[in-house]
Design a protein around this motif. Structure first.
Motif, PDB file in Angstrom:
ATOM      1  N   ASP A  78       1.085  70.657   9.168  1.00 31.58           N
ATOM      2  CA  ASP A  78       2.525  70.605   9.426  1.00 31.58           C
ATOM      3  C   ASP A  78       3.313  70.980   8.174  1.00 31.58           C
ATOM      4  OD1 ASP A  78       5.010  70.205  10.385  1.00 31.58           O
ATOM      5  OD2 ASP A  78       4.807  68.067  10.773  1.00 31.58           O
TER       6      ASP A  78
ATOM      7  N   SER B 288      -8.658  62.542  10.165  1.00 27.32           N
ATOM      8  CA  SER B 288      -7.975  63.220  11.266  1.00 27.32           C
ATOM      9  C   SER B 288      -6.461  63.191  11.065  1.00 27.32           C
ATOM     10  CB  SER B 288      -8.354  62.552  12.591  1.00 27.32           C
ATOM     11  OG  SER B 288      -7.628  63.110  13.662  1.00 27.32           O
ATOM     12  N   THR B 289      -5.949  62.045  10.624  1.00 23.43           N
ATOM     13  CA  THR B 289      -4.506  61.929  10.364  1.00 23.43           C
ATOM     14  C   THR B 289      -4.069  62.881   9.263  1.00 23.43           C
ATOM     15  OG1 THR B 289      -4.508  59.605  11.045  1.00 23.43           O
ATOM     16  CG2 THR B 289      -2.673  60.341   9.672  1.00 23.43           C
TER      17      THR B 289
ATOM     18  N   GLN C 178      -6.409  72.020   5.695  1.00 17.55           N
ATOM     19  CA  GLN C 178      -6.834  71.333   6.915  1.00 17.55           C
ATOM     20  C   GLN C 178      -8.352  71.357   7.106  1.00 17.55           C
ATOM     21  OE1 GLN C 178      -5.325  72.908  10.635  1.00 17.55           O
ATOM     22  NE2 GLN C 178      -5.455  70.916  11.627  1.00 17.55           N
TER      23      GLN C 178
ATOM     24  N   THR D 283      -4.268  66.619  10.406  1.00 17.29           N
ATOM     25  CA  THR D 283      -3.148  66.964  11.286  1.00 17.29           C
ATOM     26  C   THR D 283      -1.860  67.138  10.491  1.00 17.29           C
ATOM     27  OG1 THR D 283      -4.175  65.724  13.102  1.00 17.29           O
ATOM     28  CG2 THR D 283      -1.821  66.244  13.302  1.00 17.29           C
TER      29      THR D 283
END
Length: 225
Positions: A119, A111-112, A54, A115
């Motif tokens: 996960d 950013s996508t 990330q 994120t």
């Protein structure tokens, strides 16, 4: 009367047995919870990407945006001399503003991905994330070639020795190549890792998957009629 009493006794006995063996609401709730816990325990945990991924997406995104801004301001100049690309006193202002409008798009893409990387690999393997990664690979390689071969790409026809509109050298060239190279390398690695396990075992099928995905994307842009 004897028969009626006998039937009544049998019914009462049946009701009593049912009351003795029927589970109460608490028992049913407890059993339901146990079943849910067993299902959750049996469910395969999601494979999560490394924590470093990330912040790595964030750092590469910043480097890509900075490299893009540098190329825009060094390539598009105001009051260019005669023979340069589109000489005009206002050319630099409007051209830079229009090209720098890609910065929000770059930020949105990273950013996508950042994120999704927090996960699971399953989310990074979604069609949206895979297409973004492939787009960044293509953009990174294209920008890498631009920086590396800018003197040839922007060569003024007929100039001898070579005269170009733009060229990069030294530390600036190394920084731009590093930024765009890291863009392409990171997205390519994440794209390959996010493929289904069966597809990862067959790297020779990757070009076909890329071509198929590009074709589907182009078809989806057309009218549904």
């Amino acid at each position: 009367e004897f028969k009626m009493a006998k039937c009544t006794g049998v019914l009462l006995l049946a009701v009593a047995c049912t009351a003795m063996h029927a589970p109460g609401s608490r028992q049913l709730l407890s059993a339901t919870r146990r079943n849910e816990e067993n299902l959750l325990a049996a469910k395969k945990p999601l494979d999560k990407p490394p924590r470093l991924l990330q912040p790595l997406f964030g750092a590469v995104g910043l480097a890509t945006g900075a490299a893009w801004t540098t190329v825009v301001f060094t390539t598009i100049r105001s009051n260019q001399p005669l023979g340069a690309m589109m000489p005009s006193s206002t050319h630099g202002v409007f051209a830079r503003a229009s090209v720098l409008s890609a910065l929000p798009l770059i930020a949105s893409c990273y950013s996508t991905l950042a994120t999704a990387s927090a996960d699971s690999w399953e989310r990074l393997g979604s069609p949206t994330c895979r297409r973004i990664n492939l787009a960044l690979v293509a953009a990174g390689l294209g920008s890498l070639l631009w920086v590396g071969f800018a003197p040839l790409i922007t060569q003024i026809p007929g100039s001898s020795p070579l005269v170009s509109h733009q060229s990069y050298s030294g530390l600036q060239r190394a920084a731009l190549l590093g930024a765009y190279g890291s863009t392409a390398a990171l997205s390519a690695a994440v794209w390959a890792r996010s493929l289904p396990e069966e597809a990862r075992r067959k790297p020779l099928s990757w070009p076909g998957r890329v071509a198929d995905g590009v074709a589907q994307s182009l078809v989806s842009l057309g009218s549904s009629r």
